[in-house]
Design a protein around this motif. Structure first.
Motif, PDB file in Angstrom:
ATOM      1  N   SER A 209       0.808  -1.222   0.000  1.00 14.13           N
ATOM      2  CA  SER A 209       0.000   0.000   0.000  1.00 14.13           C
ATOM      3  C   SER A 209       0.840   1.271   0.000  1.00 14.13           C
ATOM      4  CB  SER A 209      -0.923   0.022   1.223  1.00 14.13           C
ATOM      5  OG  SER A 209      -0.156  -0.031   2.422  1.00 14.13           O
ATOM      6  N   ALA A 210       2.146   1.119   0.222  1.00 14.82           N
ATOM      7  CA  ALA A 210       3.009   2.300   0.296  1.00 14.82           C
ATOM      8  C   ALA A 210       4.350   2.005  -0.365  1.00 14.82           C
ATOM      9  CB  ALA A 210       3.212   2.729   1.748  1.00 14.82           C
ATOM     10  N   PRO A 211       4.446   2.187  -1.671  1.00 25.78           N
ATOM     11  CA  PRO A 211       5.717   1.936  -2.361  1.00 25.78           C
ATOM     12  C   PRO A 211       6.791   2.920  -1.926  1.00 25.78           C
ATOM     13  CG  PRO A 211       4.160   3.020  -3.821  1.00 25.78           C
ATOM     14  CD  PRO A 211       3.394   2.661  -2.585  1.00 25.78           C
ATOM     15  N   TYR A 212       8.041   2.550  -2.200  1.00 24.94           N
ATOM     16  CA  TYR A 212       9.156   3.457  -1.921  1.00 24.94           C
ATOM     17  C   TYR A 212       9.033   4.719  -2.778  1.00 24.94           C
ATOM     18  CZ  TYR A 212      11.919  -0.163   0.514  1.00 24.94           C
ATOM     19  OH  TYR A 212      12.394  -1.113   1.389  1.00 24.94           O
ATOM     20  N   ASP A 213       9.432   5.844  -2.240  1.00 22.47           N
ATOM     21  CA  ASP A 213       9.574   7.074  -3.010  1.00 22.47           C
ATOM     22  C   ASP A 213      11.051   7.224  -3.370  1.00 22.47           C
ATOM     23  OD1 ASP A 213       8.584   9.846  -3.911  1.00 22.47           O
ATOM     24  OD2 ASP A 213      10.267  10.338  -2.579  1.00 22.47           O
ATOM     25  N   PHE A 214      11.352   7.277  -4.660  1.00 21.41           N
ATOM     26  CA  PHE A 214      12.747   7.294  -5.093  1.00 21.41           C
ATOM     27  C   PHE A 214      13.508   8.495  -4.532  1.00 21.41           C
ATOM     28  CE2 PHE A 214      16.354   8.107  -7.843  1.00 21.41           C
ATOM     29  CZ  PHE A 214      16.863   6.846  -8.094  1.00 21.41           C
ATOM     30  N   ASN A 215      12.874   9.655  -4.495  1.00 19.45           N
ATOM     31  CA  ASN A 215      13.580  10.878  -4.086  1.00 19.45           C
ATOM     32  C   ASN A 215      13.999  10.864  -2.623  1.00 19.45           C
ATOM     33  OD1 ASN A 215      13.147  11.767  -6.668  1.00 19.45           O
ATOM     34  ND2 ASN A 215      11.548  13.230  -6.126  1.00 19.45           N
ATOM     35  N   THR A 216      13.205  10.246  -1.775  1.00 23.55           N
ATOM     36  CA  THR A 216      13.432  10.367  -0.331  1.00 23.55           C
ATOM     37  C   THR A 216      13.838   9.067   0.347  1.00 23.55           C
ATOM     38  OG1 THR A 216      11.077   9.982   0.123  1.00 23.55           O
ATOM     39  CG2 THR A 216      11.782  12.268  -0.186  1.00 23.55           C
ATOM     40  N   GLN A 217      13.733   7.941  -0.340  1.00 19.32           N
ATOM     41  CA  GLN A 217      14.025   6.658   0.285  1.00 19.32           C
ATOM     42  C   GLN A 217      15.034   5.874  -0.547  1.00 19.32           C
ATOM     43  OE1 GLN A 217       9.606   5.778   0.505  1.00 19.32           O
ATOM     44  NE2 GLN A 217      10.184   5.016   2.540  1.00 19.32           N
ATOM     45  N   GLY A 218      15.428   4.732  -0.018  1.00 21.52           N
ATOM     46  CA  GLY A 218      16.394   3.889  -0.707  1.00 21.52           C
ATOM     47  C   GLY A 218      17.820   4.197  -0.284  1.00 21.52           C
ATOM     48  N   ARG A 219      18.697   3.276  -0.552  1.00 24.85           N
ATOM     49  CA  ARG A 219      20.121   3.406  -0.225  1.00 24.85           C
ATOM     50  C   ARG A 219      20.851   4.026  -1.408  1.00 24.85           C
ATOM     51  NH1 ARG A 219      23.870  -1.744   1.566  1.00 24.85           N
ATOM     52  NH2 ARG A 219      25.923  -0.757   1.356  1.00 24.85           N
ATOM     53  N   LEU A 220      21.483   5.147  -1.197  1.00 21.28           N
ATOM     54  CA  LEU A 220      22.159   5.880  -2.271  1.00 21.28           C
ATOM     55  C   LEU A 220      23.478   5.201  -2.623  1.00 21.28           C
ATOM     56  CD1 LEU A 220      22.094   8.488  -4.046  1.00 21.28           C
ATOM     57  CD2 LEU A 220      23.469   9.575  -2.249  1.00 21.28           C
ATOM     58  N   LEU A 221      23.577   4.764  -3.873  1.00 21.24           N
ATOM     59  CA  LEU A 221      24.829   4.192  -4.358  1.00 21.24           C
ATOM     60  C   LEU A 221      25.705   5.239  -5.039  1.00 21.24           C
ATOM     61  CD1 LEU A 221      23.676   0.747  -5.837  1.00 21.24           C
ATOM     62  CD2 LEU A 221      24.223   1.381  -3.476  1.00 21.24           C
ATOM     63  N   GLY A 222      25.093   6.283  -5.560  1.00 15.54           N
ATOM     64  CA  GLY A 222      25.854   7.348  -6.194  1.00 15.54           C
ATOM     65  C   GLY A 222      24.930   8.385  -6.791  1.00 15.54           C
ATOM     66  N   TRP A 223      25.419   9.630  -6.884  1.00 14.61           N
ATOM     67  CA  TRP A 223      24.671  10.688  -7.555  1.00 14.61           C
ATOM     68  C   TRP A 223      25.635  11.505  -8.400  1.00 14.61           C
ATOM     69  CZ3 TRP A 223      24.255  16.025  -5.267  1.00 14.61           C
ATOM     70  CH2 TRP A 223      25.116  16.216  -4.187  1.00 14.61           C
ATOM     71  N   GLY A 224      25.107  12.473  -9.183  1.00 16.99           N
ATOM     72  CA  GLY A 224      25.966  13.136 -10.154  1.00 16.99           C
ATOM     73  C   GLY A 224      26.312  12.204 -11.300  1.00 16.99           C
ATOM     74  N   LEU A 225      25.369  11.291 -11.627  1.00 11.94           N
ATOM     75  CA  LEU A 225      25.547  10.290 -12.687  1.00 11.94           C
ATOM     76  C   LEU A 225      24.547  10.610 -13.788  1.00 11.94           C
ATOM     77  CD1 LEU A 225      25.671   7.361 -10.146  1.00 11.94           C
ATOM     78  CD2 LEU A 225      27.586   7.936 -11.659  1.00 11.94           C
ATOM     79  N   ARG A 226      24.972  11.272 -14.845  1.00  9.06           N
ATOM     80  CA  ARG A 226      24.053  11.877 -15.808  1.00  9.06           C
ATOM     81  C   ARG A 226      22.981  10.917 -16.303  1.00  9.06           C
ATOM     82  NH1 ARG A 226      23.816  12.275 -21.423  1.00  9.06           N
ATOM     83  NH2 ARG A 226      22.753  14.143 -22.223  1.00  9.06           N
ATOM     84  N   ASN A 227      23.385   9.771 -16.828  1.00  6.93           N
ATOM     85  CA  ASN A 227      22.409   8.793 -17.308  1.00  6.93           C
ATOM     86  C   ASN A 227      23.086   7.435 -17.363  1.00  6.93           C
ATOM     87  OD1 ASN A 227      19.911   7.890 -18.243  1.00  6.93           O
ATOM     88  ND2 ASN A 227      20.476   8.174 -20.383  1.00  6.93           N
ATOM     89  N   SER A 228      23.102   6.753 -16.230  1.00  4.17           N
ATOM     90  CA  SER A 228      23.789   5.460 -16.116  1.00  4.17           C
ATOM     91  C   SER A 228      22.809   4.351 -16.462  1.00  4.17           C
ATOM     92  CB  SER A 228      24.346   5.284 -14.704  1.00  4.17           C
ATOM     93  OG  SER A 228      25.341   6.252 -14.442  1.00  4.17           O
ATOM     94  N   VAL A 229      22.690   4.066 -17.750  1.00  3.75           N
ATOM     95  CA  VAL A 229      21.683   3.113 -18.215  1.00  3.75           C
ATOM     96  C   VAL A 229      22.101   1.674 -17.927  1.00  3.75           C
ATOM     97  CG1 VAL A 229      20.262   2.417 -20.174  1.00  3.75           C
ATOM     98  CG2 VAL A 229      21.068   4.766 -20.006  1.00  3.75           C
ATOM     99  N   GLY A 230      23.376   1.372 -18.024  1.00  3.73           N
ATOM    100  CA  GLY A 230      23.843   0.019 -17.742  1.00  3.73           C
ATOM    101  C   GLY A 230      24.325  -0.110 -16.312  1.00  3.73           C
ATOM    102  N   VAL A 231      23.793  -1.102 -15.576  1.00  2.00           N
ATOM    103  CA  VAL A 231      24.205  -1.356 -14.193  1.00  2.00           C
ATOM    104  C   VAL A 231      24.418  -2.855 -14.039  1.00  2.00           C
ATOM    105  CG1 VAL A 231      23.662  -1.058 -11.753  1.00  2.00           C
ATOM    106  CG2 VAL A 231      22.788   0.593 -13.418  1.00  2.00           C
ATOM    107  N   ALA A 232      25.526  -3.269 -13.414  1.00  2.00           N
ATOM    108  CA  ALA A 232      25.850  -4.691 -13.315  1.00  2.00           C
ATOM    109  C   ALA A 232      26.489  -5.004 -11.974  1.00  2.00           C
ATOM    110  CB  ALA A 232      26.790  -5.108 -14.450  1.00  2.00           C
ATOM    111  N   GLU A 233      26.316  -6.257 -11.538  1.00  3.24           N
ATOM    112  CA  GLU A 233      26.932  -6.757 -10.315  1.00  3.24           C
ATOM    113  C   GLU A 233      28.018  -7.759 -10.684  1.00  3.24           C
ATOM    114  OE1 GLU A 233      25.121  -8.154  -6.106  1.00  3.24           O
ATOM    115  OE2 GLU A 233      24.581  -9.452  -7.801  1.00  3.24           O
ATOM    116  N   GLU A 234      29.254  -7.470 -10.284  1.00  5.59           N
ATOM    117  CA  GLU A 234      30.362  -8.383 -10.564  1.00  5.59           C
ATOM    118  C   GLU A 234      30.102  -9.683  -9.801  1.00  5.59           C
ATOM    119  OE1 GLU A 234      33.788 -10.613 -10.373  1.00  5.59           O
ATOM    120  OE2 GLU A 234      33.015  -9.606  -8.571  1.00  5.59           O
TER     121      GLU A 234
END
Length: 466
Positions: free
Chosen positions: A198-223
C-alpha cells in the motif's frame, strides 16, 4: 532381436526427427551484416520486434524482452546449438505501453520486475505456464522526468531481495541534479523485503544511495565473484569550454564503481560530478594543464566549480570510453573474468562512433585496465561501416548471457535479436572478420549428426550379424 532392431530404429528416428526439426538459422539483416572479431561467431535469431530494449532469461531458459512503448514478450527458441536458433513461439506476456526498458527477475525466477519512467512494478511469474498475475504491485515511484526516461533495474544475486534502480537526468545539462533532494541522476538500492503493497518506496526520499551526479547510467551490473556494483554512464552532448567547441571528442563516457550491497558503505554514495564535472577523453581542451584521460574537468572555472574541485571533491570514473558511444548495458560472465558492454552509438558527432558490443577484462572483481586507459575494451561485434547509422544499422541495447555463456543482444532500431558464441579456436580481438563462422558452425553440426547416424547404422549391421 526384434527389441534390438526396434531400439535402433527408434534411435534412427530420433536422429531424423532432430535433424528435420532443428533450427534453420537463416535470418539475414536488411543492412550490411555486422562483423565478428576473431574467435566469435554471430547470428540474427529474431526479427520484427518493436524497439527491443532490456532482455533477461527466465528459469526455463526462455527470453523475456521489453518492447519500448508496448510491453513484454516471451520468446521460446528451437536451439540447434551454438548460434543456430529460431524463434519457435512468441507470446505477449504484458501489454503495457508505459514500459520502456528496465526488466529483472527475482532470484527464484517467480517475480518479474519492469519499469516505466515513473515507477517500478512487479508481477508473479510462472515460467512453465508463461503467465503473469492479473494485477501488479508498485514498488518504487516518484521518478517522472523528461529526456532520460529509462529506469534500469538490477536484482542482486549476492544480496537477495535488493533491487538497484538507476534514474537519469531531465535534460542534457540538468541543473537540478546538483541537489541530492531532486533524485535526478542517481542510482539507489531498495530492499524489497520491506516494501509495503500500500506504500511503495519514493525514489527521491528513500532507498540506499549508491551514487549521484551520474548523468544517465543506463547500464548497471553486479560483478559475480565478489559483488561489486558497476555502472556505465552516457555523458553530456554539445559542450564547450572557454568558448571553444570540444563536443566531438569530449566528455568521455564513464564506467563507475559503487561498492557493495552488503553492510559496507565504502566507495558508496559519492558525487560523481554531473552536471558540473566531466571526464576527459581527448586532452585537447583549453587550459587543461596536466589532467589526463579519466580525470574530471569543469566546463566553467569559478570559485565553486573548477578543475581542482572536480578532481578533489568528485568521484572519478574507474574507466573512460570514447565520447558519445552511449553505453547502455553491461553483463558479466559467471566467472567474472570478462564483462560485455553494448555501445548504442552516437548522434552528436560528425563521424558516428559506437554501434557495437565490446568486451572488458576483469580480475579479482576489478577491470584489469588502468583508469587512464584509452583501449580498455575489445570490440567483438560491430557494423562494418557506421556511415549508415543510426537509421540503417545494428544498434545494440540489452545484453543477456545464457546457460551456455552465449551472449544475446537486442537492437532497438532494427527490431532484432542476435546471439554470439565463441568459436573453438581463437580469442576476441579488435580486428573484424566476416561472419562466415556461423556457416562453419552449421556444417559442424551436420557433420556431428552424420557421425551419429553412421554409428547407429553400424549398430544395425552388428544386430543383423548377430
Amino acid at each position: 532381436m526384434k527389441f534390438s532392431i526396434s531400439l535402433v530404429n527408434a534411435a534412427l528416428g530420433a536422429v531424423f526427427f532432430k535433424t528435420v526439426s532443428a533450427a534453420t538459422c537463416n535470418l539475414k539483416p536488411s543492412y550490411a551484416t555486422p562483423l565478428t572479431a576473431d574467435g566469435w561467431q554471430a547470428q540474427l535469431v529474431a526479427t520484427s520486434l518493436s524497439k527491443p530494449r532490456g532482455i533477461v532469461f527466465d528459469t526455463s531458459g526462455n527470453l523475456l524482452v521489453v518492447q519500448a512503448g508496448s510491453g513484454i514478450v516471451h520468446l521460446a527458441f528451437d536451439d540447434g546449438g551454438s548460434t543456430c536458433l529460431d524463434v519457435s513461439k512468441k507470446t505477449s506476456l504484458i501489454n503495457a505501453p508505459t514500459l520502456n526498458h528496465g526488466i529483472a527477475l527475482s532470484n527464484d525466477g517467480k517475480i518479474l520486475y519492469a519499469s516505466s519512467s515513473e515507477a517500478v512494478f512487479s508481477w508473479s511469474y510462472d515460467a512453465s505456464a508463461v503467465t503473469v498475475s492479473y494485477t501488479n504491485q508498485t514498488l518504487v515511484t516518484g521518478m517522472t522526468n523528461d529526456d532520460h526516461t529509462t529506469r534500469t533495474l538490477l536484482m542482486s544475486q549476492k544480496e537477495p531481495s535488493i533491487l538497484v534502480v538507476s534514474r537519469g537526468s531531465t535534460s542534457n545539462i540538468d541543473t537540478e541534479a546538483e541537489f541530492l533532494s531532486s533524485g535526478h541522476s542517481q542510482i539507489k538500492a531498495f530492499d524489497l523485503n520491506n516494501v509495503s503493497s500500500s506504500a511503495p518506496y519514493d525514489f527521491n526520499t528513500q532507498g540506499r544511495l549508491l551514487g549521484w551526479g551520474l548523468r544517465n547510467s543506463v547500464g548497471v551490473a553486479e560483478e559475480p565473484t565478489i559483488g561489486g556494483i558497476y555502472s556505465v554512464e552516457n555523458s553530456a552532448d554539445e559542450i564547450d569550454r572557454a568558448g571553444v567547441d570540444i563536443h566531438q571528442n569530449n566528455p568521455g563516457e564513464e564506467m563507475n564503481y559503487h561498492g557493495f550491497l552488503n553492510a559496507s558503505t565504502e566507495n558508496q554514495g559519492g558525487n560523481y560530478g554531473y552536471p558540473l564535472c566531466f571526464a576527459v577523453w581527448n586532452t585537447n581542451i583549453p587550459d587543461l594543464g596536466t589532467l589526463k584521460v579519466g580525470d574530471q574537468f569543469a566546463l566553467d572555472q569559478n570559485a565553486t566549480s573548477n578543475d581542482t574541485t572536480c578532481q578533489t571533491k568528485r568521484v572519478s570514473p574507474r574507466l573512460t570510453f570514447q565520447a558519445h558511444m552511449a553505453p547502455l548495458d553491461m553483463k558479466f560472465l559467471p566467472n567474472g573474468t570478462e564483462a560485455y558492454i553494448s555501445f548504442h552509438g552516437s548522434w552528436d558527432r560528425t563521424n558516428p562512433i559506437g554501434y557495437k558490443v565490446s568486451s572488458l577484462l576483469f580480475s579479482s572483481g576489478s577491470p584489469t585496465a588502468p583508469s587512464d586507459s584509452t583501449n580498455s575494451t575489445t570490440d567483438i561485434f560491430a557494423n562494418a561501416d557506421n556511415s549508415a547509422c543510426p537509421d540503417n544499422c545494428f544498434r545494440p541495447v540489452g545484453l543477456a548471457v545464457d546457460g551456455e555463456e552465449r551472449l544475446w543482444v537486442s537492437s532497438d532500431a532494427t527490431g532484432e535479436l542476435y546471439v554470439l558464441a565463441r568459436t573453438s579456436t581463437g580469442t576476441a580481438t579488435s580486428s573484424g572478420a566476416t561472419p562466415s563462422a556461423t556457416k562453419k558452425s552449421s556444417a559442424g553440426r551436420v557433420g556431428a549428426s552424420g557421425a551419429l547416424v553412421a554409428v547407429l547404422l553400424g549398430a544395425v549391421l552388428v544386430v543383423v550379424m548377430l
